[in-house]
Design an enzyme around this catalytic site. Structure first.
Site, mmCIF file in Angstrom:
data_model
loop_
_atom_site.group_PDB
_atom_site.id
_atom_site.type_symbol
_atom_site.label_atom_id
_atom_site.label_comp_id
_atom_site.label_asym_id
_atom_site.label_seq_id
_atom_site.Cartn_x
_atom_site.Cartn_y
_atom_site.Cartn_z
ATOM 1 N N GLU A 59 0.830 -1.199 0.000
ATOM 2 C CA GLU A 59 0.000 0.000 0.000
ATOM 3 C C GLU A 59 0.866 1.251 0.000
ATOM 4 O OE1 GLU A 59 -3.959 -0.748 2.379
ATOM 5 O OE2 GLU A 59 -2.226 -1.416 3.560
ATOM 6 N N TYR B 185 -14.655 26.901 0.383
ATOM 7 C CA TYR B 185 -14.565 25.449 0.208
ATOM 8 C C TYR B 185 -13.500 25.050 -0.799
ATOM 9 C CZ TYR B 185 -18.198 26.599 -3.252
ATOM 10 O OH TYR B 185 -18.927 27.165 -4.254
ATOM 11 N N GLU C 27 -7.713 6.045 10.059
ATOM 12 C CA GLU C 27 -8.139 6.824 11.224
ATOM 13 C C GLU C 27 -7.217 8.033 11.418
ATOM 14 O OE1 GLU C 27 -9.358 2.530 12.167
ATOM 15 O OE2 GLU C 27 -7.733 3.541 11.110
ATOM 16 N N LYS D 189 -11.908 3.677 1.564
ATOM 17 C CA LYS D 189 -10.779 2.984 0.939
ATOM 18 C C LYS D 189 -11.347 1.826 0.117
ATOM 19 C CE LYS D 189 -6.323 1.123 2.498
ATOM 20 N NZ LYS D 189 -5.470 0.924 3.669
#
Length: 121
Positions: free
Chosen positions: A21, A53, A73, A99
């Protein structure tokens, strides 16, 4: 409290516990909800009284594409804390990190986390 929504932002990042990854990277989908009092901006039509934004998008992009975390997290936490630090009008933020290519043996749309953080906590 009013809400600004940035939905399904797509970035390529190198987050994950496995070395594959970190080396190959993968797509991440980010949703952000920013809670603020938008009444002054709505009445005045003044961008200085609003949350930009486009700038929020750039903050999320910078974190997702240029930092590396083992855990989604930690990615979500970093995004939430940075938004609260850089945008004074935002009182609360909800961040969802999805993910879709997680290394899980199974069929799924995505795995993800959702966190909510409030200014001062």
């Amino acid at each position: 409290m009013d809400k600004i929504i940035l939905n399904n932002l797509v970035f390529y990042g190198y987050h994950g516990v496995l070395s594959e990854e970190n080396n190959l990277g993968q797509k991440f989908f980010i949703d952000a909800e920013l809670y603020a009092d938008l009444h002054p901006a709505g009445e005045s039509d003044d961008v200085e009284q609003a949350v930009n934004y486009a700038e929020v998008y750039e903050v999320i992009k910078e974190i997702c594409e240029n930092k590396e975390f083992d855990l989604i997290e930690a990615l979500a936490e970093n995004i939430a804390q940075t938004i609260l630090e850089q945008f004074a009008l935002v009182e609360e933020v909800t961040i969802k990190v999805k993910k879709p290519e997680a290394p899980v043996a199974g069929v799924f749309d995505y795995v993800g986390v959702e966190i909510k953080r409030t200014r001062g906590n």
